[in-house]
Design an enzyme around this catalytic site. Structure first.
Site, mmCIF file in Angstrom:
data_model
loop_
_atom_site.group_PDB
_atom_site.id
_atom_site.type_symbol
_atom_site.label_atom_id
_atom_site.label_comp_id
_atom_site.label_asym_id
_atom_site.label_seq_id
_atom_site.Cartn_x
_atom_site.Cartn_y
_atom_site.Cartn_z
ATOM 1 C CG HIS A 70 -1.998 -0.870 0.918
ATOM 2 N ND1 HIS A 70 -2.460 -1.605 2.256
ATOM 3 C CD2 HIS A 70 -2.602 -1.561 0.111
ATOM 4 C CE1 HIS A 70 -3.444 -2.297 1.891
ATOM 5 N NE2 HIS A 70 -3.581 -2.393 0.616
ATOM 6 C CB SER A 71 1.945 3.458 -2.897
ATOM 7 O OG SER A 71 0.495 3.895 -3.235
ATOM 8 N NE ARG A 72 -3.871 4.955 2.551
ATOM 9 C CZ ARG A 72 -5.270 5.336 2.473
ATOM 10 N NH1 ARG A 72 -5.493 6.241 1.898
ATOM 11 N NH2 ARG A 72 -6.017 4.268 3.164
ATOM 12 C CD GLU A 73 -0.158 0.655 4.227
ATOM 13 O OE1 GLU A 73 0.473 -0.300 4.450
ATOM 14 O OE2 GLU A 73 -1.390 0.689 4.431
ATOM 15 N NE ARG A 128 -6.378 0.120 0.717
ATOM 16 C CZ ARG A 128 -6.237 -0.439 1.764
ATOM 17 N NH1 ARG A 128 -5.842 0.193 2.713
ATOM 18 N NH2 ARG A 128 -6.852 -1.659 1.788
ATOM 19 C CG ASN A 145 -3.320 -6.842 1.670
ATOM 20 O OD1 ASN A 145 -3.084 -8.112 1.299
ATOM 21 N ND2 ASN A 145 -3.597 -6.668 2.838
ATOM 22 N NE ARG A 146 -9.634 -6.102 1.511
ATOM 23 C CZ ARG A 146 -8.851 -5.596 2.400
ATOM 24 N NH1 ARG A 146 -7.636 -5.996 2.318
ATOM 25 N NH2 ARG A 146 -9.142 -4.904 3.536
ATOM 26 C CG HIS A 197 0.319 -4.087 5.141
ATOM 27 N ND1 HIS A 197 -0.751 -3.643 4.298
ATOM 28 C CD2 HIS A 197 0.577 -5.179 4.781
ATOM 29 C CE1 HIS A 197 -0.893 -4.562 3.026
ATOM 30 N NE2 HIS A 197 -0.118 -5.536 3.550
ATOM 31 C CB SER A 198 1.969 1.444 8.512
ATOM 32 O OG SER A 198 1.785 2.366 7.779
ATOM 33 C CE1 TYR A 199 -2.775 5.397 12.258
ATOM 34 C CE2 TYR A 199 -3.205 4.699 9.864
ATOM 35 C CZ TYR A 199 -3.753 5.607 11.192
ATOM 36 O OH TYR A 199 -4.930 6.208 11.027
ATOM 37 C CE1 TYR A 249 -11.039 -5.300 6.651
ATOM 38 C CE2 TYR A 249 -10.526 -3.945 8.540
ATOM 39 C CZ TYR A 249 -10.195 -4.291 7.192
ATOM 40 O OH TYR A 249 -9.412 -3.571 6.276
ATOM 41 C CD GLU A 271 -2.002 -2.823 9.221
ATOM 42 O OE1 GLU A 271 -1.765 -1.588 9.421
ATOM 43 O OE2 GLU A 271 -2.831 -3.565 8.287
#
Lengths: 310, 93
Positions: A70-73, A128, A145-146, A197-199, A249, A271
Site C-alpha cells: 500500500h503505497s501511502r504507508e 493506496r 491486498n485484496r 503494512h502500517s499503521y 475484520y 501493521e
C-alpha cells in the site's frame, strides 16, 4: 556523486529513484551477500526489484519480506530500507542473523507497489492502490491486498473500482501481485512470508477470508505473542496480535492468506506504528524507532522459521 | 497534484456493533469520498477516517446524531503534508 550506504539518510523519507539507487549501492557494498533481482514490471513499467540476501547454496529455503504494497504507508518502505541495511550489516556480527543467513536466503521487496509509490510523491500523498486503469470506470487502481487468490471476490473487499479496497477484475490481475505469486511458486522453497503494512500496531496471521482457525493457529499465535512482546520491550509500543479476521475484520484476497494456502506456514503481516496521531504521515523522526522495534519482532519470527524446518 | 486543504482525519470510537455497521456504511457512500485510514474493527477500537473538507459537516452531524464519539486527529491534513515535504527537501539538501 559519491555513493555509499553510509551517506544514505535512513531517518528521512525517500523517492523511488533514491531508494532504487541506494539498493545498487547496498549491493556494491556487500557483493558477496546481497544481489538485486528483477521479478517483473509494474503496470506503468517500473521495475519490481527484490534484494536477495544469500551466503550461497542453491534453492535454499527462504524468507520473503515485502514493504509498501500500500503505497501511502511510507513508514514501511523506510523500514524496508533500514531492515535491508541491518541484515547486511549484522551478517557475521549478530549470531542470529548469521545463523539465519548461513541456513536460509532472505528476499526483500522494498517497494512492492512502485507506481503507487511514485504517485504518492507526485500527485496524491494518500494513494493506496496500484495505478492500473479499470475498464468502464473513471477510478484508477486496485487494492493489491485484496487481489490474491484466497477467498477472492467474497465479502471484505469491494467490487467498486472507486473503493480503496477494490479487489480488481480477477485474482492476480495486478502485475505487482502476479510477480510475487510467480516468484514464490517458482522458487518453491519459501518457508515464511512477512508482508509489512502500517499503521495499526498489529501482528497478524491467517485467516482473513474465513473465520475458521488456521491449522497452525496455535503455533502462529505463540510466535506472534513472543514477537510483539520483544517488540514492546524496545520502546514500549503495544501491538495486538491474532488472526486477521479476529483482530480486524473479514478481508478477502489478502497476501498472507494466499501464501498460507499455498504452503507457506509462517505467513504473517505487520501493521507498524502510529503511536501518535499521524497515521500515514508519520513524521520521519519515527522511522528509526519504528524500524528498530520492528527488527526485534522480525528476528524472532525468522529465528523461529530457521529452528522449525518443515 | 491533489491537495488536502481543510481535510481532517477523525479518530472515531464506536461503542457497539450497530455503530460499527454505520461506520462501514459510510465507506459505501461514494459521494462523501471519505477514506478509512484505520478501518472500524470491534467496539472500543479506534477507527481513523479522512474526511474531505466539503463532507466534514455532513459526517460530523451524522456521528453526533448517532452518539458516536470522535476526536479530531488531524486538524488540517495539507498543513502536515507541507511540513513533510519541507522535511524531505531539507534532508535532500
Amino acid at each position: 556523486t559519491e555513493r555509499s550506504t553510509s551517506t544514505f539518510d535512513f531517518a528521512s523519507y525517500h523517492t523511488i529513484d533514491e531508494i532504487y539507487s541506494w539498493m545498487d549501492t547496498l549491493v556494491a557494498d556487500h557483493p558477496d551477500l546481497v544481489s538485486k533481482l528483477q521479478i517483473g514490471q509494474s503496470y506503468e513499467n517500473r521495475s519490481l526489484y527484490v534484494l536477495k540476501f544469500s551466503t550461497g547454496g542453491s534453492n535454499r529455503s527462504a524468507i520473503w519480506l515485502d514493504t509498501g504494497i500500500h503505497s501511502r504507508e511510507w513508514i514501511t518502505q523506510a523500514t524496508g530500507a533500514w531492515t535491508a541495511n541491518k541484515i547486511a550489516e549484522e551478517y557475521g556480527q549478530d549470531p542470529s542473523v548469521t545463523a539465519i543467513l548461513d541456513g536460509m536466503d532472505i528476499f526483500l521487496e522494498i517497494i512492492a507497489n512502485p507506481d503507487g509509490f511514485a504517485y504518492t510523491h507526485s500527485s496524491n500523498r494518500m494513494w493506496r492502490k496500484t495505478r492500473s486503469i479499470n475498464a468502464g470506470s473513471h477510478c484508477v487502481g486496485v487494492d493489491p491486498n485484496r487481489n490474491w487468490d484466497a477467498g477472492f471476490g467474497g465479502s471484505g473487499s469491494s467490487s467498486n473500482p472507486c473503493s480503496e479496497t477494490y479487489r480488481g477484475p480477477y485474482a492476480h490481475s495486478e502485475r505487482e501481485v502476479k510477480a510475487i505469486v510467480d516468484f514464490i511458486l517458482g522458487h518453491g522453497n519459501v518457508k515464511s512470508v512477512i508482508s509489512i503494512h502500517s499503521y495499526s500496531q498489529m501482528l497478524l496471521y491467517p485467516y482473513g477470508y474465513k473465520t475458521a482457525p488456521a491449522p497452525d493457529h496455535q503455533e502462529l499465535n505463540e510466535v506472534a505473542k513472543k514477537a510483539v512482546s520483544d517488540l514492546a520491550a524496545v520502546y514500549g509500543t503495544k501491538y495486538t496480535y491474532g488472526s486477521i479476521v479476529d483482530t480486524i475484520y473479514l478481508a478477502d484476497g489478502t497476501t498472507i492468506d494466499w501464501t498460507y494456502d499455498n504452503g507457506v506456514k509462517y505467513s504473517f503481516t505487520f501493521e507498524l506504528r502510529d503511536t501518535g496521531c499521524y497515521g500515514f504521515i508519520l513524521p520521519s523522526t519515527q522511522i528509526i524507532p519504528t524500524a528498530t522495534e520492528t527488527w526485534a519482532a522480525l528476528l524472532d519470527i525468522m529465528v523461529h522459521v530457521l529452528e522449525h524446518p518443515y | 497534484e491533489q491537495l488536502f486543504v481543510g481535510d481532517q482525519v477523525l479518530r472515531i470510537t464506536a461503542s457497539n456493533e450497530e455503530q460499527i455497521a454505520l461506520l462501514r456504511a459510510l465507506d459505501e457512500q461514494t459521494e462523501l469520498q471519505v477514506d478509512f485510514w484505520r478501518h472500524p474493527g470491534s467496539p472500543g477500537h479506534p477507527a481513523d477516517l479522512r474526511v474531505p473538507f466539503p463532507s466534514l459537516q455532513a459526517v460530523k452531524t451524522l456521528l453526533e446524531s448517532k452518539g458516536i464519539s470522535y476526536s479530531i486527529m488531524i486538524e488540517d491534513l495539507q498543513k502536515l503534508l507541507d511540513e513533510e515535504k519541507k522535511a524531505m527537501a531539507k534532508s535532500r539538501r
